[in-house]
Design an enzyme around this catalytic site. Structure first.
Site, PDB file in Angstrom:
ATOM      1  CG  ASP A 290      -0.398  -0.096   2.546  1.00  0.00           C
ATOM      2  OD1 ASP A 290       1.028   0.206   2.692  1.00  0.00           O
ATOM      3  OD2 ASP A 290      -0.825  -0.329   3.696  1.00  0.00           O
TER       4      ASP A 290
ATOM      5  CG  PHE B  10      -5.741   2.843   5.602  1.00  0.00           C
ATOM      6  CD1 PHE B  10      -6.947   3.337   5.596  1.00  0.00           C
ATOM      7  CD2 PHE B  10      -5.486   1.880   6.545  1.00  0.00           C
ATOM      8  CE1 PHE B  10      -8.073   3.080   6.525  1.00  0.00           C
ATOM      9  CE2 PHE B  10      -6.254   1.608   7.502  1.00  0.00           C
ATOM     10  CZ  PHE B  10      -7.911   1.980   7.328  1.00  0.00           C
TER      11      PHE B  10
ATOM     12  N   GLY C 275     -10.745   4.077   0.993  1.00  0.00           N
ATOM     13  CA  GLY C 275     -11.796   5.107   1.780  1.00  0.00           C
ATOM     14  C   GLY C 275     -13.120   4.160   2.355  1.00  0.00           C
TER      15      GLY C 275
ATOM     16  CG  ASP D 208      -6.186  -5.268   1.796  1.00  0.00           C
ATOM     17  OD1 ASP D 208      -6.553  -4.723   0.994  1.00  0.00           O
ATOM     18  OD2 ASP D 208      -5.745  -5.132   3.162  1.00  0.00           O
TER      19      ASP D 208
ATOM     20  CB  CYS E 242     -10.800 -26.721   7.638  1.00  0.00           C
ATOM     21  SG  CYS E 242      -9.502 -25.842   7.073  1.00  0.00           S
TER      22      CYS E 242
ATOM     23  CB  CYS F 215      -5.847 -25.777   7.051  1.00  0.00           C
ATOM     24  SG  CYS F 215      -6.281 -25.785   8.950  1.00  0.00           S
TER      25      CYS F 215
ATOM     26  CB  CYS G 258      -8.908 -28.570  10.554  1.00  0.00           C
ATOM     27  SG  CYS G 258      -9.242 -26.994  10.793  1.00  0.00           S
TER      28      CYS G 258
ATOM     29  CG  HIS H 220      -8.718 -22.646  10.762  1.00  0.00           C
ATOM     30  ND1 HIS H 220      -9.046 -23.593   9.957  1.00  0.00           N
ATOM     31  CD2 HIS H 220      -9.724 -21.813  11.147  1.00  0.00           C
ATOM     32  CE1 HIS H 220     -10.470 -23.596   9.836  1.00  0.00           C
ATOM     33  NE2 HIS H 220     -10.924 -22.373  10.350  1.00  0.00           N
TER      34      HIS H 220
HETATM   35 ZN   LIG Z   1      -8.360 -25.330   9.262  1.00  0.00          ZN
END
Ligand SMILES: [Zn+2]
Length: 375
Positions: free
Chosen positions: A91, A95, A223, A273, A311, A313, A316, A342
């Site tokens: 950025d 901001f 903004g 983002d 999930c 990942c 998990c 996660h």
């Molecule tokens: Zn997960």
């Protein structure tokens, strides 16, 4: 060619595409995790790669203050500094200057602000913000803008928007003159313009049209998420998107919940983002397909089930809710690490599902009409 967007499928205003950047291809719509000081807090880069992160966001303001642009530039830019070969967006610093500095002084020339680290005085102008971002060397960099505060009356929103437009021209001019100074080899960065205009639909339209007139390879909507009601955010996003060119990437800055990012992608946003998944993880709030899990709650103390059965990942797949709850209650560092892994996985999975549904889009509707229940 430093940037190219190829649209592969559309469904109404939504689109799925591939954004080719100097450090790799990014599948869009994409969620970019925030790595404030060149680190997604608690998560090593190899784990980010395993999760499928294709592009990260880093904050110019923080890196400018520490370790300093010159340190990173001499090492060869952010990619080398943080050992991240994939794409990066920075950025402009605008901001943070506006949100972290109550003592800032804004003039036509730029913004004087105090460091939140040691109180020292600094100055950002469109030119110096570009110089900083060229030195950091992200694939995509942002024009220096003024984030209009909320609420702001129409006159204030207009004058702020006009200044952002003048700053956009100065940003572009400086970038064009200095883009060859990027600390990595033969390609260049891409500079995106930012649409402002407060919460006024007409000003947003004017800001979009005039920013497009200046001409950038991509456009951001800035903004928003500054305290306004969510319904208003949605309205501004939807109406602004109409005025942005369809063949260029569109980036909505700083939003939102998993439901919101899916909704904005459906409206035709390509990039987003937000600090929410990583910040929430550190506070023990975990997103799952069915419920939000607050690790504070004692009900998980004996829960042997995975955090989110849906999930895939690594967290998990291995740990129970009972263990994660224990780590959180004991204030263990590992709690922050696992929770963040996660939540980032969950956000990326959400965008994968959105891309899939856009790809299936019309075909799915066609099939459901043909194969739906008979009357
Ligand atoms: Zn997960």
């Amino acid at each position: 060619m430093s940037i190219q967007l190829q649209i592969d499928a559309t469904d109404g205003p939504a689109r799925v595409g591939r954004l080719t950047l100097p450090h790799g291809v990014v599948e869009t719509p994409v969620f970019m995790p925030v790595g404030t000081v060149a680190s997604v807090k608690g998560v090593p880069q190899d784990v980010l790669e395993e999760l499928g992160v294709q592009i990260l966001l880093n904050n110019t303001y923080h890196l400018y203050l520490r370790p300093g642009v010159e340190t990173i530039r001499r090492i060869g830019g952010l990619h080398r500094f943080m050992s991240w070969d994939r794409s990066i967006l920075t950025d402009s610093g605008g901001f943070q200057v506006f949100s972290l500095n109550e003592l800032r002084k804004v003039s036509e020339e730029g913004v004087t602000f105090r460091s939140h680290l040691d109180g020292s005085s600094h100055f950002f102008s469109p030119e110096s913000a570009m110089a900083a971002q060229i030195g950091l060397g992200a694939d995509i960099i942002m024009a220096f803008d003024e984030c209009t505060e909320y609420p702001a009356d129409r006159e204030r929103a207009r004058s702020s928007m006009e200044m952002t437009l003048r700053w956009a021209e100065r940003s572009k001019k400086y970038f064009e003159q200095h883009k060859s100074e990027v600390p990595w080899a033969d390609q260049t960065q891409s500079l995106f313009g930012i649409v402002q205009g407060g919460m006024d639909l007409k000003l947003r339209r004017e800001s979009a049209l005039r920013t497009v007139e200046i001409g950038f390879p991509g456009y951001a909507i800035g903004g928003l998420s500054v305290g306004e009601p969510r319904e208003l955010t949605r309205e501004i996003v939807e109406s602004t998107l109409e005025h942005l060119p369809a063949d260029k990437p569109r980036y909505l800055m700083g939003v939102g919940t998993p439901e919101e990012i899916a909704e904005y992608a459906r409206m035709g946003v390509d990039m987003m983002d937000c600090v929410l998944p990583t910040r929430a993880a550190r506070h023990g709030l975990l997103f799952t397909l069915k419920v939000k899990v607050y690790m504070k709650q004692t009900q998980y103390a004996q829960d042997e089930g995975p955090l989110d059965p849906q999930c895939g990942c690594r967290v998990c797949g291995r740990y129970s809710r009972a263990y994660l709850r224990h780590l959180y209650a004991s204030n263990e560092l590992l709690a922050q690490v696992l929770n963040t892994v996660h939540n980032v996985a969950y956000y990326l999975d959400t965008m994968r599902a959105v891309r899939h549904s856009i790809q299936l889009g019309e075909r799915a509707r066609f099939l459901s009409e043909r194969c739906g229940p008979n009357p």
